[in-house]
Design an enzyme around this catalytic site. Sequence first.
Site, PDB file in Angstrom:
ATOM      1  N   CYS A   1       0.802  -1.227   0.000  1.00  0.00           N
ATOM      2  CA  CYS A   1       0.000   0.000   0.000  1.00  0.00           C
ATOM      3  C   CYS A   1       0.834   1.277   0.000  1.00  0.00           C
ATOM      4  O   CYS A   1       0.343   2.340  -0.393  1.00  0.00           O
ATOM      5  CB  CYS A   1      -0.946   0.010   1.200  1.00  0.00           C
ATOM      6  SG  CYS A   1      -1.965  -1.469   1.311  1.00  0.00           S
TER       7      CYS A   1
ATOM      8  N   HIS B   1      -2.966   7.001   1.922  1.00  0.00           N
ATOM      9  CA  HIS B   1      -3.402   5.733   1.323  1.00  0.00           C
ATOM     10  C   HIS B   1      -4.891   5.543   1.603  1.00  0.00           C
ATOM     11  O   HIS B   1      -5.353   5.694   2.732  1.00  0.00           O
ATOM     12  CB  HIS B   1      -2.601   4.571   1.898  1.00  0.00           C
ATOM     13  CG  HIS B   1      -3.196   3.241   1.601  1.00  0.00           C
ATOM     14  ND1 HIS B   1      -3.562   2.864   0.313  1.00  0.00           N
ATOM     15  CD2 HIS B   1      -3.531   2.201   2.416  1.00  0.00           C
ATOM     16  CE1 HIS B   1      -4.083   1.651   0.351  1.00  0.00           C
ATOM     17  NE2 HIS B   1      -4.082   1.223   1.612  1.00  0.00           N
TER      18      HIS B   1
ATOM     19  N   ASN C   1     -10.169   0.230  -1.611  1.00  0.00           N
ATOM     20  CA  ASN C   1      -8.731   0.169  -1.366  1.00  0.00           C
ATOM     21  C   ASN C   1      -8.056  -0.425  -2.599  1.00  0.00           C
ATOM     22  O   ASN C   1      -8.224  -1.610  -2.893  1.00  0.00           O
ATOM     23  CB  ASN C   1      -8.466  -0.695  -0.127  1.00  0.00           C
ATOM     24  CG  ASN C   1      -6.988  -0.806   0.223  1.00  0.00           C
ATOM     25  OD1 ASN C   1      -6.114  -0.532  -0.581  1.00  0.00           O
ATOM     26  ND2 ASN C   1      -6.719  -1.241   1.445  1.00  0.00           N
TER      27      ASN C   1
END
Length: 316
Positions: free
Chosen positions: A113, A242, A272
């Site tokens: 990530c 993020h 995500n």
Amino acid sequence: MTGSRVVALGHYQPAKVLTNDDLAAMVDTSDEWITSRVGIRTRHVGGPDEPVDELAAHAAAKALASAGLQPADIDMVLVATSTAIDRSPSMSARVAARLGMSSPAVMDINVVCSGFTHALATADHAVRAGAATRVLVIGADKMGDIVDWTDRSTCVLMGDGAGAAVVTADPDAGDRPGIGPVLWGSVPAMGNAVRIEGTPPRFAQEGQSVYRWATTQLPPIARKVCERAGVAPEDLAAVVLHQANLRIIEPVARKIGAVNAVIARDVVDSGNTSAASIPMALSKLVERGEVESGAPALLFGFGGNLSYAGQVIRCP
């Protein structure tokens, strides 16, 4: 040493949109359950004929067009991804081939990530050292390929997409670098809190551990990123964290003290998307005119490996 700057951005997502109601027909969940816990309403999911390098190449082509550059003008390609199934050719080599490049340096970076902010720092260092002059930096992940679609705790989180940035030398940066100093690190003892393991690979995480770590440990690190860049948090025009979970993004942004900044909340529409999340969210903010050219934006990636990396950039 010269400085570097981001001169253009681009993003791409598959056409198929999966809503919370769609997921409720697949697993025991609901729109209310998902939005109240992670803030996500929709996510884009690619099909079997849309490999990761194709998503990446679309985003890259958009960034190149915005920069007014041709593929031949790029001398390095960095792709941040954790969903490359094959070891070789690398994702960066495949993207370079798709774009018809001649002889760029190619490198994949797998920090999950926080991959894009690691890759952006690597591009900045390469330019500063004179090893590259124009770098294509891409974050691309196809999380739909590695999620267990029967696990309601994880399948509601993920989406597919890619974001790209063109980084060039900036000899006139002076005391206002286009890409500020990176602050990066990890917590190896907690590395198993986010995992992509097995054959076939599957995503899993210890959600509560990640939530507690992110909301308590990351704000002071992010403030230190601003300090290194010589930018006060209240002077930030944008904060792009993020895009993991709205319940992480909002409290972390608040604790940073970025009271005047636009906070990226692309997670609501995209889910995500791992390494793609920061460049996609930033590209959309710039495309919509929500941040001015030259304005300072904090980029801060965190997650897999319990790693983090952040820098303040000047928006293109």
